[in-house]
Write an enzyme that holds these catalytic residues in place. Structure first.
Site, PDB file in Angstrom:
ATOM      1  N   SER A 143       0.875  -1.113   0.224  1.00 40.80           N
ATOM      2  CA  SER A 143       0.030   0.067  -0.088  1.00 40.80           C
ATOM      3  C   SER A 143       1.114   1.135   0.132  1.00 40.80           C
ATOM      4  O   SER A 143       2.105   1.094   0.562  1.00 40.80           O
ATOM      5  CB  SER A 143      -0.963   0.005   1.238  1.00 40.80           C
ATOM      6  OG  SER A 143      -1.595   1.350   1.280  1.00 40.80           O
ATOM      7  N   TYR A 156      -1.655   0.144  10.883  1.00 40.43           N
ATOM      8  CA  TYR A 156      -1.720  -0.375   9.437  1.00 40.43           C
ATOM      9  C   TYR A 156      -0.259   0.107   8.637  1.00 40.43           C
ATOM     10  O   TYR A 156      -0.034  -1.092   8.016  1.00 40.43           O
ATOM     11  CB  TYR A 156      -2.962   0.272   8.707  1.00 40.43           C
ATOM     12  CG  TYR A 156      -3.393  -0.184   7.419  1.00 40.43           C
ATOM     13  CD1 TYR A 156      -3.455  -1.364   6.942  1.00 40.43           C
ATOM     14  CD2 TYR A 156      -3.194   1.044   6.384  1.00 40.43           C
ATOM     15  CE1 TYR A 156      -3.893  -1.728   5.619  1.00 40.43           C
ATOM     16  CE2 TYR A 156      -3.410   0.628   5.031  1.00 40.43           C
ATOM     17  CZ  TYR A 156      -3.649  -0.738   4.542  1.00 40.43           C
ATOM     18  OH  TYR A 156      -3.765  -1.220   3.504  1.00 40.43           O
TER      19      TYR A 156
END
Length: 236
Positions: A143, A156
């Site tokens: 990501s 995250y």
């Protein structure tokens, strides 16, 4: 360009979003796809659609990537059904409360188990056979949060930094073995994980899951002497 016809790929997180788009795109290229996720019902429905199209074959294998035994069984079933595993796409992911201050320890653990351990379990399960054959391709879906941290994404982002680190280190470990490694870092993609809807801040259009699937195919179809290590895909 490499021909993908007849190859076998395991795609984790294949029941929705980016994972299902990758599986579908690979199947259109003639790849036999092994669909892995926790929801058997969703996987079976997707496999049925892909098999009806008559391109690459699809096999649904319910799997919790946070469970090492599950992942090992997944790879065994793929080999039993198709003979080998040419490609592993680690796409399963959890994006939950990421701020340390929020104190959501159980959610942190879920993200670490799926986003980090799940990736490592998959690699561990497919790598010996790939090394023995001196060919194979491991693709990790990370990501842009692995490059940038916000005040709500600390944990995250930490897991996605970890995925990038695993990809970078593994590529160096596997240099000159014939096994390739690609890390793909998507920006905001229009999936249930991102909250749905086609736009977000200032009316910008989110990426489509198909855009990430195209990046996967790009990496896979390079000549066998080309190792595409890092792809970052962002909205305009």
């Amino acid at each position: 360009m490499e021909n993908l016809q007849g190859k076998t790929a395991i795609v984790t997180g294949a029941s929705s979003g980016i994972g299902v788009a990758i599986a579908g795109k690979l199947a259109t290229e003639g790849v036999n796809v092994v669909l892995a996720a926790r929801s058997e019902e969703k996987l079976q429905a997707i496999a049925s659609v892909l098999n009806e199209k008559g391109q690459g074959k699809a096999l649904a294998v319910p799997t919790d990537v946070a469970n090492r035994a599950d992942v090992e069984k997944l790879v065994q079933q793929a080999i039993q059904s198709f003979g080998n595993v040419d490609v592993l796409v680690n796409c399963a992911g959890q994006m939950l409360t990421g701020a340390v201050r929020a104190g959501e320890v159980e959610e942190w653990e879920q993200m670490i188990d799926v986003n980090v351990k799940g990736v490592l379990y998959g690699i561990h399960a497919v790598l010996p056979a790939m090394l023995e054959k001196a060919c194979g391709h491991i693709i990790n879906i990370a990501s842009v949060s692995g490059f940038e941290v916000t005040k709500t994404s600390t944990v995250y982002s930490a897991t996605k930094f970890a995925v990038r680190a695993i990809s970078s280190g593994l590529e160096k470990e596997l240099a000159r073995t014939g096994v390739r490694v690609t890390n793909i870092s998507p920006g905001m993609v229009d999936t249930p994980l991102s909250g749905g809807g086609s736009t977000w801040s200032n009316g910008r259009k989110k990426l489509e899951a198909a855009d990430i699937a195209n990046a996967v195919v790009y990496a896979l179809t390079q000549p066998d002497y080309v190792n595409v290590n890092e792809i970052t895909v962002r909205p305009v």
